[in-house]
Design a protein around this motif. Structure first.
Motif, PDB file in Angstrom:
ATOM      1  N   ILE A 349     -16.654  33.383 -15.150  1.00 45.74           N
ATOM      2  CA  ILE A 349     -16.560  33.473 -13.691  1.00 45.74           C
ATOM      3  C   ILE A 349     -17.879  33.915 -13.065  1.00 45.74           C
ATOM      4  N   GLN A 350     -18.252  33.232 -11.968  1.00 45.11           N
ATOM      5  CA  GLN A 350     -19.477  33.564 -11.233  1.00 45.11           C
ATOM      6  C   GLN A 350     -19.189  34.048  -9.819  1.00 45.11           C
ATOM      7  N   SER A 351     -18.094  33.555  -9.235  1.00 41.40           N
ATOM      8  CA  SER A 351     -17.794  33.924  -7.850  1.00 41.40           C
ATOM      9  C   SER A 351     -16.282  34.065  -7.661  1.00 41.40           C
ATOM     10  N   ILE A 352     -15.873  35.193  -7.069  1.00 43.35           N
ATOM     11  CA  ILE A 352     -14.460  35.449  -6.758  1.00 43.35           C
ATOM     12  C   ILE A 352     -14.355  35.826  -5.290  1.00 43.35           C
ATOM     13  N   ASN A 353     -13.487  35.133  -4.574  1.00 38.58           N
ATOM     14  CA  ASN A 353     -13.272  35.431  -3.164  1.00 38.58           C
ATOM     15  C   ASN A 353     -11.779  35.426  -2.860  1.00 38.58           C
ATOM     16  N   PHE A 354     -11.226  36.598  -2.578  1.00 38.93           N
ATOM     17  CA  PHE A 354      -9.862  36.628  -2.052  1.00 38.93           C
ATOM     18  C   PHE A 354      -9.784  37.564  -0.839  1.00 38.93           C
ATOM     19  N   MET A 385     -15.891  39.178  -3.563  1.00 39.61           N
ATOM     20  CA  MET A 385     -15.542  39.367  -2.157  1.00 39.61           C
ATOM     21  C   MET A 385     -14.058  39.700  -2.044  1.00 39.61           C
ATOM     22  N   THR A 386     -13.767  40.941  -1.686  1.00 36.66           N
ATOM     23  CA  THR A 386     -12.384  41.426  -1.651  1.00 36.66           C
ATOM     24  C   THR A 386     -11.993  41.960  -0.276  1.00 36.66           C
ATOM     25  N   GLY A 387     -12.823  41.785   0.736  1.00 39.17           N
ATOM     26  CA  GLY A 387     -12.633  42.426   2.031  1.00 39.17           C
ATOM     27  C   GLY A 387     -11.373  42.024   2.764  1.00 39.17           C
ATOM     28  N   ASP A 388     -10.969  42.876   3.706  1.00 34.82           N
ATOM     29  CA  ASP A 388      -9.836  42.658   4.598  1.00 34.82           C
ATOM     30  C   ASP A 388      -8.542  42.421   3.822  1.00 34.82           C
ATOM     31  N   ILE A 411     -18.603  42.452  -1.354  1.00 33.84           N
ATOM     32  CA  ILE A 411     -18.142  42.525   0.023  1.00 33.84           C
ATOM     33  C   ILE A 411     -16.721  43.082   0.014  1.00 33.84           C
ATOM     34  N   ALA A 412     -16.579  44.323   0.482  1.00 33.16           N
ATOM     35  CA  ALA A 412     -15.292  45.015   0.418  1.00 33.16           C
ATOM     36  C   ALA A 412     -15.029  45.761   1.722  1.00 33.16           C
ATOM     37  N   PHE A 413     -15.161  45.060   2.849  1.00 33.64           N
ATOM     38  CA  PHE A 413     -14.903  45.676   4.146  1.00 33.64           C
ATOM     39  C   PHE A 413     -13.399  45.734   4.424  1.00 33.64           C
ATOM     40  N   TYR A 414     -12.981  46.703   5.203  1.00 31.09           N
ATOM     41  CA  TYR A 414     -11.607  46.818   5.719  1.00 31.09           C
ATOM     42  C   TYR A 414     -10.559  46.690   4.613  1.00 31.09           C
ATOM     43  N   CYS A 415     -10.737  47.520   3.596  1.00 30.30           N
ATOM     44  CA  CYS A 415      -9.811  47.512   2.444  1.00 30.30           C
ATOM     45  C   CYS A 415      -9.042  48.814   2.311  1.00 30.30           C
TER      46      CYS A 415
END
Length: 671
Positions: A349-354, A385-388, A411-415
């Motif tokens: 894995i290189q990129s994870i976005n949820f 990227m795990t934000g919101d 990126i882990a904003f608003y978690c």
């Protein structure tokens, strides 16, 4: 450079002369391959004298000018490669006279205008590549179908072709080519519907990407049984994905992103075991993912489902898709827990976005965001990227310590992340983007973040961080976006920080609004020559606005409102020709508002709440009494009232103390 150009051109001409000379001596030159030699200049017109030439490859050089008409006299030519040069002008009609031509590659030049119809009369052509010229125009004619019976490959991508599908300028017979294996006409201006019937029995790769196509996906696409890749992304296709596409048992790449597709994805598609890439992002698709997704797609490398309306839980079987490199599930309505072992088997894995879902933390984790532990073996992971979402826990130090050193974006904003920012983040030395905004972090900013020498974006806005800004952050020379808005940061911008801030020469946007900073604005801030946005509003800054702000020539946005700034607005700010937003409202400024430069575009909102400012009536301030009178600052008037009043009343001691305060204030501000 000029001498090299001349030298390269002379070498090419010498080689060509030798070849022509050999040809005249009946030592027949049949092939001329000069690919990637760095040649410059124009293509010699006497190349036609190589009359026995059947293979010409001068691609990947820097030839410029037009394609010589004389190439059309090489009647034995079968292979012509002129790609990746700087050739200009129109494609000559004479190329259509090459009746033996099998391969024509003119891609990645700067050719323009209509493609001559004669090109499509060369019945021997198998391979045509005119892509990435960007200015080739016109429409396709019937000749492409009737006169090219052995055509196997055609690419017209990245040009300006027009016409409708299937009627109009792109003929219906276009879809009746029995030997075509690869057809690329994406990134043009084709319009209309996708034809309901296509007779392309040998087609392997079909790209219609980024046109203006409308209508629905025809179910007959499922009859193209040889398809390996289909790309219809970035059009205006609507409706459902036909279940017939599940019959494409050899399919490896499915690209339907950025359309207006709706409904659920047919389950059959998730059962095509050969699929490597499923790209359906930016539609309005809905439904749940099958629970066995990770088992039914053993070859999956990229799953792009972001910006849709998918819901339900994340299938835990995803962790069994061991070849996955890119996983994009962001901006949907997924809910439930993130599987605690999600990343255990995703070694590639290189990129994870949820981010931007409704995902939660596993309740058994007792307030710790433990699914991050599963990524400790993902050594190629670059983007996380795990934000919101709704994780509501603390970051485990062990999770961060073992995280891949390849990580570039977190990126882990608003978690709902709580606790202090772990110092272990300072070990992510390849980090370029770190966003932890709108959480519940407390404590000070770790000095260890200064280790992130490649960091370009740092966003820690809307937390409960306190303490001072660490000087070591000024060592991050590549930082261009720094956001600490809405925290409880204290301290002065002057002092050691002022002497180091000039090191951040690449900084473009600096947001320090709504903190508890005090003292004066350091003059050294003008060393940030690339600064475009500076927001220092809603702090407790005082003293005068530095006159040296005029040196910040890139500045477009300046907000100093709701502080305790005094004295005049510097006339030098009129030299900031790019400044389109200024707010100095609710300070203690005085004197005349400057005239000229960007001030001609500002309104009263920029200056409201400064009782001693004067200027034109459009700013809703008082009229200046004497145009060139040198006025004293509002702060000084206030102090004099404070001092002289008690003196007049006999309060000598209080008056002396007030004078001492005034002198100290002047000394501090001047320093």
């Amino acid at each position: 450079m000029k001498s090299n150009t001349c030298c390269n051109l002379e070498i090419f001409q010498l080689l060509l002369a030798c070849a022509i000379g050999s040809n005249k001596k009946h030592q027949r030159v049949t092939s001329l391959v000069l690919k990637s030699f760095g040649f410059r200049g124009s293509i010699a017109t006497d190349i036609w004298e190589l009359s026995f030439l059947n293979f010409l490859d001068i691609g990947s050089n820097s030839f410029h000018g037009q394609i010589p008409d004389e190439i059309g006299r090489l009647r034995r030519l079968k292979y012509l490669y002129l790609q990746m040069n700087n050739l200009t002008g129109q494609i000559p009609q004479s190329l259509g006279f090459l009746t033996r031509l099998q391969v024509l590659h003119l891609s990645e030049n700067r050719l323009l205008g209509n493609v001559p119809l004669s090109i499509f009369s060369a019945s021997s052509l198998k391979d045509i590549d005119l892509s990435r010229n960007y200015e080739l125009t016109g429409s396709l004619s019937n000749e492409i179908c009737t006169n090219l019976p052995v055509l196997e490959y055609i690419s017209l991508q990245d040009n300006q072709y027009v016409g409708e599908l299937p009627k109009g300028n792109l003929p219906r017979d276009m879809w009746n080519m029995s030997k075509v294996q690869e057809l690329f006409i994406g990134r043009n201006n084709f319009t209309g519907d996708i034809p309901s019937e296509m007779n392309l029995p040998a087609i392997r790769k079909l790209s219609l990407r980024r046109n203006e196509l409308v209508g629905i996906l025809p179910p007959s696409l499922g009859n193209l049984s040889t398809l390996v890749m289909i790309d219809i992304g970035e059009n205006k296709i609507h409706g459902n994905i036909p279940p017939q596409l599940g019959h494409l048992s050899s399919l490896e790449g499915l690209y339907f992103g950025s359309n207006a597709l709706s409904g659920e994805v047919p389950v059959r598609i998730f059962n095509i075991s050969s699929l490597k890439v499923i790209a359906l992002a930016a539609n309005t698709l809905s439904g749940k993912l099958p629970s066995n997704l990770g088992y039914s797609l053993p070859n999956l490398e990229g799953l792009y489902l972001g910006i849709n309306n998918f819901s339900g839980k994340l299938p835990s079987s995803i962790s069994n898709a061991t070849k996955v490199k890119f996983l994009d599930l962001g901006r949907n309505m997924f809910s439930g827990n993130v599987p605690i072992d999600l990343g255990i088997n995703l070694r590639q894995i290189q990129s994870i976005n949820f981010q931007r879902n409704m995902l939660t933390n596993d309740p058994s984790s007792t307030g710790k965001i433990s699914f991050l532990n599963s990524f400790s073996h993902c050594k190629y992971l670059k983007f996380l990227m795990t934000g919101d979402n709704q994780f509501n826990g603390i970051l485990l130090k062990s999770s961060l310590t073992n995280m891949s050193l390849s990580l570039e974006r977190f990126i882990a904003f608003y978690c709902g992340i709580r606790g202090e920012i772990p110092v272990e983040i300072g070990n992510w030395t390849n980090m370029s983007w770190l966003t932890l905004g709108t959480n519940e972090f407390i404590g000070s900013i770790p000095q260890e973040l200064g280790n992130l020498k490649k960091l370009q974006t740092l966003r820690l806005y809307e937390n409960k961080l306190d303490g001072i800004i660490p000087e070591r952050l000024c060592e991050i020379k590549e930082l261009y976006y720094f956001d600490l808005r809405r925290n409880q940061i204290t301290g002065q911008l002057t002092g050691p920080l002022a002497s180091e801030i000039g090191n951040m020469g690449g900084l473009s946007e600096l947001y320090l609004s709504r903190n508890e900073l005090f003292g004066s604005i350091p003059s050294t801030i003008v060393q940030l020559q690339k600064l475009v946005i500076l927001a220092l509003d809603m702090n407790r800054l005082d003293c005068a606005i530095p006159k040296s702000f005029e040196k910040m020539v890139s500045l477009e946005y300046l907000d100093l409102s709701q502080n305790n700034l005094t004295d005049r607005i510097p006339e030098s700010l009129t030299k900031l020709e790019h400044l389109n937003y200024l707010n100095v409202s609710y300070n203690e400024l005085s004197g005349e508002i400057p005239d000229g430069g960007p001030f001609g575009n500002f309104t009263a909102e920029s200056f409201i709440g400064n009782a001693e400012l004067c200027g034109p009536s459009r700013f809703q301030v008082k009229v200046c009494e004497i145009k060139n009178n040198v006025r004293r600052g509002n702060r000084k008037k206030t102090v004099l009232k404070f001092v002289l009043g008690p003196v007049a009343a006999g309060g000598l001691v209080i008056g002396v103390l007030g004078m001492i305060w005034l002198l100290n204030y002047r000394k501090r501000c001047s320093s």
